[in-house]
Design a protein around this motif. Structure first.
Motif, short mmCIF file in Angstrom:
data_model
loop_
_atom_site.label_atom_id
_atom_site.label_comp_id
_atom_site.label_asym_id
_atom_site.label_seq_id
_atom_site.Cartn_x
_atom_site.Cartn_y
_atom_site.Cartn_z
N GLY A 230 0.78 -1.24 0.00
CA GLY A 230 0.00 0.00 0.00
C GLY A 230 0.81 1.28 0.00
N ALA A 231 2.13 1.17 -0.18
CA ALA A 231 2.94 2.40 -0.21
C ALA A 231 2.91 3.02 -1.61
N SER A 232 3.17 4.31 -1.63
CA SER A 232 3.45 4.96 -2.90
C SER A 232 4.96 4.87 -3.06
N VAL A 233 5.40 4.21 -4.13
CA VAL A 233 6.83 3.88 -4.24
C VAL A 233 7.56 4.84 -5.18
N VAL A 234 8.68 5.32 -4.70
CA VAL A 234 9.56 6.18 -5.50
C VAL A 234 10.85 5.42 -5.74
N ILE A 235 11.34 5.48 -6.98
CA ILE A 235 12.60 4.81 -7.31
C ILE A 235 13.66 5.87 -7.61
N THR A 236 14.89 5.66 -7.10
CA THR A 236 16.01 6.48 -7.55
C THR A 236 16.97 5.55 -8.29
N GLU A 237 17.55 6.02 -9.35
CA GLU A 237 18.44 5.20 -10.18
C GLU A 237 19.53 6.06 -10.80
N VAL A 238 20.59 5.41 -11.27
CA VAL A 238 21.61 6.12 -12.04
C VAL A 238 21.67 5.58 -13.48
N ASP A 239 21.02 4.43 -13.71
CA ASP A 239 21.04 3.80 -15.03
C ASP A 239 19.75 4.17 -15.76
N PRO A 240 19.87 4.85 -16.92
CA PRO A 240 18.65 5.31 -17.60
C PRO A 240 17.72 4.17 -18.01
N LEU A 241 18.28 3.00 -18.38
CA LEU A 241 17.41 1.89 -18.79
C LEU A 241 16.59 1.37 -17.62
N ARG A 242 17.29 1.20 -16.49
CA ARG A 242 16.59 0.70 -15.30
C ARG A 242 15.56 1.74 -14.83
N ALA A 243 15.94 3.02 -14.93
CA ALA A 243 15.03 4.08 -14.50
C ALA A 243 13.78 4.07 -15.39
N LEU A 244 14.00 3.87 -16.70
CA LEU A 244 12.88 3.84 -17.63
C LEU A 244 11.98 2.64 -17.33
N GLU A 245 12.61 1.53 -17.03
CA GLU A 245 11.84 0.32 -16.69
C GLU A 245 10.96 0.60 -15.47
N ALA A 246 11.54 1.31 -14.48
CA ALA A 246 10.76 1.62 -13.27
C ALA A 246 9.56 2.51 -13.61
N VAL A 247 9.80 3.49 -14.50
CA VAL A 247 8.69 4.36 -14.91
C VAL A 247 7.60 3.53 -15.59
N MET A 248 8.03 2.65 -16.51
CA MET A 248 7.05 1.85 -17.26
C MET A 248 6.35 0.84 -16.36
N ASP A 249 7.01 0.47 -15.26
CA ASP A 249 6.36 -0.44 -14.30
C ASP A 249 5.40 0.32 -13.37
N GLY A 250 5.35 1.64 -13.54
CA GLY A 250 4.34 2.41 -12.81
C GLY A 250 4.83 3.13 -11.57
N TYR A 251 6.15 3.20 -11.39
CA TYR A 251 6.66 3.91 -10.21
C TYR A 251 7.03 5.34 -10.55
N ARG A 252 7.09 6.18 -9.51
CA ARG A 252 7.64 7.52 -9.71
C ARG A 252 9.16 7.42 -9.63
N VAL A 253 9.85 8.12 -10.52
CA VAL A 253 11.31 8.09 -10.53
C VAL A 253 11.82 9.50 -10.40
N MET A 254 12.79 9.70 -9.54
CA MET A 254 13.34 11.05 -9.33
C MET A 254 14.72 10.93 -8.70
N PRO A 255 15.50 12.02 -8.75
CA PRO A 255 16.81 11.95 -8.07
C PRO A 255 16.63 11.92 -6.55
N MET A 256 17.65 11.43 -5.87
CA MET A 256 17.59 11.31 -4.40
C MET A 256 17.31 12.67 -3.76
N GLU A 257 17.86 13.70 -4.37
CA GLU A 257 17.67 15.05 -3.85
C GLU A 257 16.17 15.38 -3.71
N ASP A 258 15.37 14.96 -4.70
CA ASP A 258 13.92 15.23 -4.65
C ASP A 258 13.18 14.20 -3.80
#
Ligand SMILES: NC(=O)c1ccc[n+]([C@@H]2O[C@H](COP(=O)([O-])OP(=O)(O)OC[C@H]3O[C@@H](n4cnc5c(N)ncnc54)[C@H](O)[C@@H]3O)[C@@H](O)[C@H]2O)c1
Length: 418
Positions: A230-258
């Motif tokens: 039931g959490a709203s999940v945020v992903i941080t990544e440094v690899d654009p492919l993995r980050a894109l995969e996270a977006v397409m899997d339905g997660y929010r992606v942002m830098p750690m700073e945000d």
């Protein structure tokens, strides 16, 4: 027998827990039966540096039934189950050098004691045996048939040794087996990390913002289970492919700073260093929970956090409160070590069944093929991977199709087109 465990009188409890785990390890049990008949490891000396848990006990007993002589030490100072260590010594007569909570000096002393067996095969979870052997017992390298490595971090270290030309014997990266990744890194780390967080904190995940740093195999598992809770999940990544995969899997992606000011829970699973650090701590909300499920306790910059802290205290088992100059509190679980092992029981046994089936079959592979291999890091032979998947499916009573002769010819040909 030379060994160093906390208390042999814990052995009865350990034996019961090993039996319980063993009931969920059908694949390893099938291999154990086969090993007992064929004795593929007869007379082979193996040093295992693994988390000393009930499942590892089943692996040790499988190797022993294959004829191996073994010494076991811990691959993490906090993950040892003292009752299991006691049962292995008392009942299985396996020398174990591991005490939960041991300090760094004792940890390395234990690795040295295990190496006194003068092994021909090493089994690692983080490459500490390989690196200690290379640094302190290089005399042993020439007799090594090979080693196996259980985890991503260890494989990275070993590949870097191979690239620099300093690796002195071949390694099979058990970690890279498909049957390991699916079960261990993804489903195992996913479930047991959440379990560790819940046991340490008893906080509600539902409705929280849960930040997962790293969307690799482990990160995917942790994110999936946090979202399922039931959490709203945020992903941080440094690899654009993995980050894109996270977006397409339905997660929010942002830098750690945000992510820092948004999260209620933060879990690092990158294998990287200082993923969450000073500039992030100062942006966090009051009362946030930080933990790590990556291999080493370097993913959270704890010295940096200390530098921002006016006072700290252990508020619950495995929960340390850091009160910052700003008055905000940050809670760090399990000293930033693998939370699923520090505060919970690691992966469920059925997950480790797959990893350890790979370990056992790869040890037998090294006995038969090790001498022919280069001083490199190898993947698990695909036939071992497929065999383990088949054994697992049949243990679940699941049958699958096989290719017909026509299909095999079709898939192997290029002549037939549209
Ligand atoms: N807790 C456990 O029981 C358990 C089990 C298996 C593996 N591990 C450990 O977990 C870690 C991750 O393993 P994996 O198999 O998922 O590895 P992986 O290589 O598949 O994934 C790691 C991901 O982290 C990302 N990353 C690296 N630096 C980053 C940073 N600064 N910020 C955000 N993302 C970053 C990488 O791009 C990659 O996508 C390793 O240390 C491994 O040893 C732990």
């Amino acid at each position: 027998m030379d060994c160093d465990v906390r208390d042999l009188s814990l052995a009865d409890k350990g034996r019961l827990r090993i039996e319980w785990a063993n009931q969920s390890m059908p694949v390893l049990n099938l291999i154990k039966e086969e090993f007992a008949g064929k004795r593929p490891l007869a007379g082979i000396r193996i040093v295992a540096c693994l988390h000393v848990t009930t499942e590892t006990a089943s692996l040790m007993e499988t190797l022993k039934s294959g004829g191996a002589e073994i010494a076991l030490c811990a691959s993490n100072p906090l993950s040892t189950q003292d009752d299991v260590a006691a049962a292995l010594v008392r009942d299985s007569h396996i020398p174990v050098f591991a005490i939960k909570g041991e300090d760094d000096r004792t940890y390395y002393r234990h690795i040295r004691s295990a190496l006194a067996l003068e092994p021909q095969i090493s089994m690692d979870d983080g490459a500490d045996v390989v690196s200690t052997l290379h640094k302190e017992r290089p005399d042993l390298a020439s007799q090594m048939l090979g080693g196996t490595e259980e985890t991503t971090t260890g494989v990275i270290r070993l590949k870097s040794m191979a690239q620099k030309g300093v690796l002195r014997y071949p390694i099979v990266a058990v970690n890279d087996a498909q049957t390991k990744h699916f079960f261990d890194n993804r489903y195992g780390t996913g479930q047991s990390t959440l379990d560790g967080i819940l046991r340490a904190t008893n906080r509600l995940i539902a409705g929280s913002c849960f930040v997962v740093c790293g969307y690799g195999w482990c990160g995917k598992g942790v994110a999936m289970r946090a979202q399922g809770s039931g959490a709203s999940v945020v992903i941080t990544e440094v690899d654009p492919l993995r980050a894109l995969e996270a977006v397409m899997d339905g997660y929010r992606v942002m830098p750690m700073e945000d992510a820092a000011p948004e999260g209620d829970f933060f879990c690092t699973v990158t294998g990287d260093i200082n993923v969450i650090r000073k500039e992030h701590f100062v942006r966090m909300k009051d009362g946030v929970i930080l933990c790590n499920s990556g291999h080493f306790n370097v993913e959270l910059d704890l010295p940096g956090l200390e530098g921002l802290t006016v006072s700290s205290r252990e508020i619950r088992d495995f929960v340390k409160e850091y009160r910052l100059h700003s008055g905000r509190r940050i809670y760090v679980l399990g000293d930033g070590r693998l939370i699923n092992l520090a505060a919970a029981e690691g992966h469920p046994s059925s997950v480790m069944d797959m990893s350890f089936a790979n370990q056992a079959l790869c040890a037998a592979f090294l006995v038969s093929q090790g001498r022919q291999l280069e001083k490199q890091v190898y993947g698990v032979p695909p036939e071992i991977d497929r065999r383990i998947a088949s054994l697992k499916l049949s243990s679940m009573g699941i049958r699958i199709d096989s290719l017909t002769a026509e299909q095999e010819a079709y898939l192997g040909s290029w002549e037939m087109g549209t």
